[in-house]
Scaffold this motif. Sequence first.
Motif, PDB file in Angstrom:
ATOM      1  N   UNK A 182       1.053  -1.349   0.109  1.00 29.31           N
ATOM      2  CA  UNK A 182       0.047   0.082   0.120  1.00 29.31           C
ATOM      3  C   UNK A 182       0.648   1.199   0.072  1.00 29.31           C
ATOM      4  N   UNK A 183       1.527   1.632  -1.144  1.00 28.22           N
ATOM      5  CA  UNK A 183       2.455   2.702  -1.204  1.00 28.22           C
ATOM      6  C   UNK A 183       1.809   4.117  -0.691  1.00 28.22           C
ATOM      7  N   UNK A 184       0.718   4.105  -0.889  1.00 28.62           N
ATOM      8  CA  UNK A 184      -0.103   5.447  -0.756  1.00 28.62           C
ATOM      9  C   UNK A 184      -0.027   5.883   1.005  1.00 28.62           C
ATOM     10  N   UNK A 185       0.068   4.813   1.805  1.00 31.30           N
ATOM     11  CA  UNK A 185       0.104   4.639   3.316  1.00 31.30           C
ATOM     12  C   UNK A 185       1.269   5.596   3.921  1.00 31.30           C
ATOM     13  N   UNK A 186       2.236   5.725   2.978  1.00 28.09           N
ATOM     14  CA  UNK A 186       3.577   6.359   3.409  1.00 28.09           C
ATOM     15  C   UNK A 186       3.105   7.483   4.047  1.00 28.09           C
ATOM     16  N   UNK A 187       2.229   8.490   3.405  1.00 31.10           N
ATOM     17  CA  UNK A 187       2.012   9.815   3.905  1.00 31.10           C
ATOM     18  C   UNK A 187       1.388   9.814   5.305  1.00 31.10           C
ATOM     19  N   UNK A 188      -0.015   8.527   5.329  1.00 27.46           N
ATOM     20  CA  UNK A 188      -0.596   8.861   6.575  1.00 27.46           C
ATOM     21  C   UNK A 188       0.118   8.186   7.852  1.00 27.46           C
ATOM     22  N   UNK A 189       0.985   7.227   7.598  1.00 25.65           N
ATOM     23  CA  UNK A 189       1.886   6.688   8.505  1.00 25.65           C
ATOM     24  C   UNK A 189       3.089   7.558   8.940  1.00 25.65           C
ATOM     25  N   UNK A 190       3.142   8.911   8.140  1.00 26.29           N
ATOM     26  CA  UNK A 190       4.311   9.880   8.219  1.00 26.29           C
ATOM     27  C   UNK A 190       5.694   9.405   8.431  1.00 26.29           C
ATOM     28  N   UNK A 191       5.916   8.524   7.365  1.00 25.61           N
ATOM     29  CA  UNK A 191       7.273   7.980   7.241  1.00 25.61           C
ATOM     30  C   UNK A 191       8.120   8.794   7.158  1.00 25.61           C
ATOM     31  N   UNK A 192       7.919   9.909   6.283  1.00 26.86           N
ATOM     32  CA  UNK A 192       8.900  10.912   5.805  1.00 26.86           C
ATOM     33  C   UNK A 192       8.146  12.336   6.430  1.00 26.86           C
ATOM     34  N   UNK A 193       7.472  12.380   7.511  1.00 36.94           N
ATOM     35  CA  UNK A 193       7.057  13.383   8.150  1.00 36.94           C
ATOM     36  C   UNK A 193       5.744  13.690   7.380  1.00 36.94           C
ATOM     37  N   UNK A 194       4.895  14.740   7.631  1.00 35.47           N
ATOM     38  CA  UNK A 194       5.580  15.969   8.446  1.00 35.47           C
ATOM     39  C   UNK A 194       5.533  15.709   9.730  1.00 35.47           C
ATOM     40  N   UNK A 195       6.732  16.328  10.493  1.00 33.89           N
ATOM     41  CA  UNK A 195       6.928  16.096  11.842  1.00 33.89           C
ATOM     42  C   UNK A 195       6.383  17.215  12.640  1.00 33.89           C
ATOM     43  N   UNK A 196       4.992  16.733  12.883  1.00 35.92           N
ATOM     44  CA  UNK A 196       4.170  17.769  13.759  1.00 35.92           C
ATOM     45  C   UNK A 196       3.831  17.061  15.129  1.00 35.92           C
ATOM     46  N   UNK A 197       2.538  17.577  15.448  1.00 38.03           N
ATOM     47  CA  UNK A 197       2.218  17.186  16.795  1.00 38.03           C
ATOM     48  C   UNK A 197       1.629  15.396  16.669  1.00 38.03           C
ATOM     49  N   UNK A 198       1.161  15.496  15.681  1.00 37.76           N
ATOM     50  CA  UNK A 198       0.416  13.859  15.359  1.00 37.76           C
ATOM     51  C   UNK A 198       1.754  12.913  15.485  1.00 37.76           C
ATOM     52  N   UNK A 199       2.854  13.378  14.662  1.00 40.08           N
ATOM     53  CA  UNK A 199       3.975  12.571  14.778  1.00 40.08           C
ATOM     54  C   UNK A 199       4.407  12.268  16.226  1.00 40.08           C
ATOM     55  N   UNK A 200       4.413  13.388  17.095  1.00 36.13           N
ATOM     56  CA  UNK A 200       4.736  13.019  18.209  1.00 36.13           C
ATOM     57  C   UNK A 200       3.897  12.425  19.206  1.00 36.13           C
ATOM     58  N   UNK A 201       2.801  12.362  18.940  1.00 30.96           N
ATOM     59  CA  UNK A 201       1.637  11.745  19.579  1.00 30.96           C
ATOM     60  C   UNK A 201       1.654   9.949  19.121  1.00 30.96           C
ATOM     61  N   UNK A 202       2.093   9.857  17.987  1.00 26.29           N
ATOM     62  CA  UNK A 202       2.301   8.419  17.584  1.00 26.29           C
ATOM     63  C   UNK A 202       3.540   7.819  18.292  1.00 26.29           C
ATOM     64  N   UNK A 203       4.304   8.241  18.592  1.00 25.05           N
ATOM     65  CA  UNK A 203       5.535   7.893  19.295  1.00 25.05           C
ATOM     66  C   UNK A 203       5.524   7.608  20.864  1.00 25.05           C
TER      67      UNK A 203
END
Length: 483
Positions: A346-367
Amino acid sequence: MELDKMDENDWKYHGEGNKSLVVSHVQVILRLLKYPAEDSENPPQTAEQAFRQIQNIVDFSSNVMSSLLGEKFIHSGEVVKLPLEFVRQLSIKVQHQRPAWRCDKVMDIYSGCALCLPNLTSPALHQPTHTPPLCIEIKPKCGFLPSSKHVSKDIKTKVCRFCMHQHYKVANGKWKRRSLYCPLDLFSGSRQRMHFAIRHLIEEPQNNFKIFKGGQCIYSSKEGSDDSLDLNSLLHHLRPYFMYGNNRINSHMMGKAPLNDFIQFLVNALLSGGGGDGGLVMDRRGEGRSFCEASPINKERIRHGSQGLPSDSVLFRILQTQMLDTLDIEGLHPLYRRVEQHLQDFPKERYRLQIDGPYNEAFLEKLQKCPTEDDGSVEYAVAKVHQYRVAMTAKDCSVMVTKERDFQDFLSSRPPAFSYSVSILDLDPKPFDSIPRQLRLDQKIVSCYLRTGGALPKGSLPALQGIFSAAEREDCTLLFHPV
């Protein structure tokens, strides 16, 4: 910084890493991207992609690392667009100052994009006629031993990654002699062990320790060189900053007393919270895991064990972030493969999973909200990969301690008073795709150490013994005096 009036002659080469080159001008530094020399005629990315790459660095620093490490320690900077002619002339000017072994990559002269940051080696309040600021840059590296059940070689739970990596680097000719510095000593919170650790950084700085005075690097190592460092020159530079402390004015005019006071100053700065008193947090890693078997420090002679780090100190914040790596690369790699397989399907999942960013509050919340147990989902695997990448950034960051004369003190006739600040640098996100390479490097380092039994290869130089006497090496407790 007036972009239309920029002159390459106003800027000087400051240094470079694997991915960027740094130039400085009074209060400002610019970080410019690099790419392989074979791509010099055909840049590997567009100007828009270069801008996004640098903006990702800013976002990762300001939205993710700042929250984990403490906003007071972080300078995230901003992306700037520079005149292309200025960048091209700058590239020509600095080329002859670059180390030969770094010239397999060239400076990006096509995008005009750069990261603009404050020049911490030359703070704003410095008056040229007075004592210039003294800046110390330390790369502390990883401060704990892994305890993951996925660790396949028992030696990794006894000897730290840095000490094993030293043997690998000497065996491969990157350095001529091994550094006796051990990160576990610096992160111990024990003043005695920290003192030893900083001594060893001074004796063999490699690329883990540099001293700047008024923006000029006055003490560092050159990679691959066996040139001995000039301790007398360093003492000469340090005396104006450490002549008045500890009621030992006479003894300061001779011997190595300024060096000892310099080390004590660094210990104090690294244990302070940069303002306010932090609570003391006991070392929760356990006595056994806080010592590295390769460290030259004799465990039995350490009088107070592991006191732990104050919770608002820069080292505590870095260590806590490093310890987001709970699985070790060996346990993390299968999760990386799970994510990689999912992205192939599923190549389009790359953005939803934030593999290359964006590095925002949602990224921080994931980890931060990662479940403790693996439920087999790709979301769990992605969260652990993000945690590992953040931990790797913390393991590779730099700490800058700046000591400068108080501005109000310039008009005073009493001995000079100095203040200091502590900052964390080099907080770039580690690429998702670098994880397989990290596993291969880990395997090479461990197998090299096991193959040699911790012995250095023939032809390597012995560790330096000349900076401190045998008596000082045996016992450093006499070096601490009430202030």
